[in-house]
Design a protein around this motif. Structure first.
Motif, short mmCIF file in Angstrom:
data_model
loop_
_atom_site.label_atom_id
_atom_site.label_comp_id
_atom_site.label_asym_id
_atom_site.label_seq_id
_atom_site.Cartn_x
_atom_site.Cartn_y
_atom_site.Cartn_z
N THR B 230 -7.95 7.58 -3.71
CA THR B 230 -9.32 7.09 -5.44
C THR B 230 -7.60 6.49 -5.65
N ASP B 231 -8.13 5.27 -6.89
CA ASP B 231 -7.15 4.70 -7.60
C ASP B 231 -6.39 5.12 -7.84
N GLY B 232 -4.77 4.83 -7.96
CA GLY B 232 -4.03 4.97 -8.44
C GLY B 232 -3.09 6.19 -7.54
N PHE B 233 -3.80 6.29 -6.56
CA PHE B 233 -3.37 7.69 -5.07
C PHE B 233 -1.74 7.29 -4.64
N ALA B 234 -1.13 5.59 -5.32
CA ALA B 234 -0.41 4.97 -4.72
C ALA B 234 1.11 5.78 -5.86
N SER B 252 -11.22 -4.00 4.17
CA SER B 252 -11.38 -3.25 2.53
C SER B 252 -10.70 -2.30 2.27
N LEU B 253 -9.48 -1.75 3.44
CA LEU B 253 -8.79 -1.00 2.52
C LEU B 253 -7.56 -1.13 1.75
N PRO B 254 -7.24 -0.07 0.69
CA PRO B 254 -6.21 -0.48 -0.62
C PRO B 254 -4.87 -1.06 0.90
N VAL B 255 -4.37 -2.11 1.17
CA VAL B 255 -3.49 -2.38 1.83
C VAL B 255 -1.97 -2.93 0.73
N ASN B 256 -2.09 -3.16 0.16
CA ASN B 256 -1.27 -3.44 -0.97
C ASN B 256 -0.39 -1.97 -1.85
N GLU B 257 -1.39 -1.13 -1.69
CA GLU B 257 -0.30 -0.24 -2.42
C GLU B 257 -0.27 0.45 -1.48
N GLU B 275 -13.82 -6.76 12.16
CA GLU B 275 -14.21 -7.54 12.79
C GLU B 275 -13.78 -8.76 12.01
N GLU B 276 -13.88 -8.35 10.62
CA GLU B 276 -13.89 -9.66 9.73
C GLU B 276 -11.99 -10.12 9.43
N GLY B 277 -11.61 -9.63 9.53
CA GLY B 277 -9.86 -10.34 9.91
C GLY B 277 -9.63 -9.37 8.40
N LEU B 278 -8.17 -9.25 8.48
CA LEU B 278 -7.54 -8.46 7.06
C LEU B 278 -7.32 -10.08 6.07
N SER B 279 -7.85 -9.18 4.66
CA SER B 279 -7.73 -10.70 3.69
C SER B 279 -7.21 -9.74 2.34
N ASN B 280 -6.64 -10.54 1.55
CA ASN B 280 -6.14 -9.91 0.41
C ASN B 280 -4.73 -9.53 0.35
N ILE B 281 -4.21 -10.25 1.04
CA ILE B 281 -3.06 -9.34 1.35
C ILE B 281 -1.74 -10.62 0.74
N THR B 282 -0.96 -10.28 -0.68
CA THR B 282 -0.03 -10.62 -1.25
C THR B 282 1.45 -10.10 -0.55
N SER B 283 2.12 -12.13 -0.40
CA SER B 283 3.58 -11.82 -0.18
C SER B 283 4.52 -10.85 -1.63
N GLN B 284 3.80 -10.17 -2.54
CA GLN B 284 4.70 -10.24 -2.76
C GLN B 284 4.40 -8.44 -3.01
N SER B 287 6.75 -8.25 -0.12
CA SER B 287 8.01 -8.29 -0.08
C SER B 287 8.77 -7.60 -1.48
N GLY B 288 8.04 -6.31 -1.79
CA GLY B 288 8.84 -5.45 -2.65
C GLY B 288 9.90 -4.26 -2.12
N ASN B 289 9.42 -4.33 -0.94
CA ASN B 289 10.22 -3.45 -0.44
C ASN B 289 10.71 -3.77 1.76
N GLY B 290 9.97 -5.16 1.56
CA GLY B 290 9.94 -6.22 2.40
C GLY B 290 9.50 -5.04 3.80
N ALA B 291 8.73 -4.76 3.89
CA ALA B 291 8.03 -3.87 4.32
C ALA B 291 6.83 -5.01 5.47
N CYS B 292 6.63 -4.67 6.87
CA CYS B 292 5.99 -4.65 7.59
C CYS B 292 4.65 -4.70 7.92
#
Lengths: 352, 352
Positions: B230-234, B252-257, B275-284, B287-292
């Motif tokens: 839920t909101d703010g879980f991270a 529609s996963l909270p990928v950035n969090e 099936e739809e591919g991933l979206s809303n991935i920001t390089s920011q 880059s915050g932790n160099g996560a892959c």
């Protein structure tokens, strides 16, 4: 006498992001571990354009004085500063502070601090505003101030502090060296450093670009190969690359094709920061070789020092255009029009 | 007498993807290094549903017989097969062939072969069609046939060959073990194996799910913690995790969090394949932790053998629903409705 204010070229409204205006403003407190640097030259970064034009969001401070590739002289040191003396030539890059308490700061990864203080348009932990190097003075924690080897010219060293380290760190962390094959996507300020440093580290560098326009430049910089990313460019090259550094700031890159070029579990490192985010990433493209899509944030202190030493040792000469600081708008316009070859550097011209 | 044909439950039209119909069809040639397996049980995978419903594209073969989690008996071996004998109980998973010539195959990474042959809806290098395990027989290269430890029941071992190894390999490759903190996003067939195996390897496993509905199950499986996204879980959990395995097949996963939870340069491994591919991935966010952001494809032979040995040693019991093979449509419908708890396994019922 203690320095309390700086004067800088400021932007107040993102809609008028070329209207630089000289403003005098209060500097953040000096504090125990901080150093005051009198700016001599300052590089012009794509981030400066993204920030003042509002592409990365509204301003966080009343006005913004960009610039995070500073070379200058130490003019004040806080009482706990141990490594620097007044009069010494130093560099300050795109991060000026870290919390010192998180997992990242306690390890050798202060560049991944969970609450970093960046070069401008930001606040310190106590709320004081911090601005950048299109100005007379900047302040930074000692951990983010770097001695500059004597043999490097200031106008050459400046843009290494952001553009240079942004590609040097992922090159190092992904093993760039003899026998390794490194891809560089896009030949701008960052890309040209990736070619210079990748080659200096001993790797074979291939540049990927939309057209052949920059081929001659790439080869002059030391690239072994140049590939225009036209249809089918990735075919037959599967698993060839040990790392690919994406320096293009675009969301319409052929990401899935680039991923297929990587050897198993190797990384595509985005250091360009497209304003729109990445899309069209399929997990199928990532699963074909277990390739990683990642980014990177500057580099740690050890990496910056290593980069400067390598630049001095190998006499690395970046391709820079030098302008007086009052021509900041011209330099920003060149970033926007993609006509910089390959980095602009501003020289101090503000009367004290 | 040589076996030339198989009979299987086939789908001919993706619009009628629940209309399984028994069909007899020619098997691909036996060849020197191939083994014929008489199917006894076959697990039901999300891939089966994606494929027969056309979600991953049109059919590549005249009709499709899904099933790539097979346990059965060896009934024929090619002349160059060395490790297996007729009568032996074996497993065959979601890859049945590799080219044997590429960089991946020459290393211990045949699961990343540049031209793999998968479990169904596909062709061999000579063009022969290959179908899967909702049938009487499948053929596979020896490298993709696995001996099954005596103490594992066939209905338990079957789904380990795809669902199990799909999470076991990234768990191993990302250091899951004592003192490590592993996140598992989504608790379905793959997720439940990630909890079972992650825990068996000694790691602390946290399950992330949209709601608390599966909390009790997750804790029963061995999870140390359960977090509803839920909101703010991270917030406040930055840099805590050594790896996160995303088993949810959603775009529609909270990928950035989720990325922000990872320690520096650690991986978010997508094994669900939306099936739809991933979206809303920001390089920011990267880059915050160099996560892959990465994915993974099954596992190599050594990893499959290690998984089966661990399952036998630790008496790992997957949560499976056992059905006769003729109820394939019911099992597929349960995948679609997300009501499987947590994997269906079909038992042979086709008359020879």
């Amino acid at each position: 006498m203690a320095i309390t204010h700086a004067t800088g070229y400021a932007i107040t409204d993102p809609k008028k992001y070329l209207d630089f205006e000289l403003k005098k403003y209060e500097l953040e407190p000096l504090e125990d571990d901080r150093i005051t640097v009198a700016v001599e030259v300052c590089g012009v970064c794509g981030s400066d354009h993204h920030t003042i034009s509002g592409g990365w969001g509204p301003f966080a401070t009343k006005f913004v004085v960009t610039g995070h590739e500073v070379i200058g002289k130490v003019v004040e040191v806080g009482p706990k500063v141990t490594e620097f003396k007044v009069g010494q030539r130093v560099g300050v890059g795109a991060q000026v502070g870290c919390c010192g308490k998180c997992k990242a700061c306690k390890g050798p990864n202060e560049n991944y601090c969970v609450q970093p203080v960046h070069g401008y348009n930001t606040h310190w932990y106590d709320g004081a505003e911090h601005q950048g190097g299109y100005s007379t003075h900047v302040r930074a924690q000692e951990r983010f101030v770097f001695p500059i080897p004597d043999s490097l010219e200031s106008t050459d060293a400046a843009s290494m502090l952001c553009a240079g380290i942004t590609v040097f760190s992922p090159l190092l962390r992904n093993g760039a060296g003899p026998g390794k094959k490194i891809g560089v996507v896009g030949l701008g300020g960052l890309g040209h450093y990736a070619v210079l440093f990748g080659t200096a580290l001993g790797a074979d560098v291939t540049v990927f670009s939309r057209s052949d326009a920059k081929k001659e430049d790439a080869l002059k910089m030391g690239a072994k190969d140049f590939i225009a990313t036209t249809d089918g460019f990735a075919k037959g090259k599967e698993l060839e690359f040990d790392a690919i550094i994406v320096t293009a700031s675009s969301s319409s890159l052929p990401v899935n094709e680039l991923l297929s070029l990587l050897d198993i579990e190797k990384k595509l490192v985005f250091v360009g920061m497209p304003e729109e985010g990445l899309s069209n990433i399929t997990s199928q493209a990532l699963s074909g070789n277990g390739a990683c899509l990642t980014s990177s944030h500057l580099g740690n202190r050890q990496e910056v020092l290593k980069m400067l030493a390598l630049a001095a040792e190998k006499k690395i000469k970046p391709w820079v255009t030098v302008l007086p600081m009052k021509e900041a708008a011209k330099a920003i316009k060149a970033v926007e029009n993609n006509t910089v070859r390959y980095r602009s550097v501003l020289v101090q011209d503000i009367e004290a």
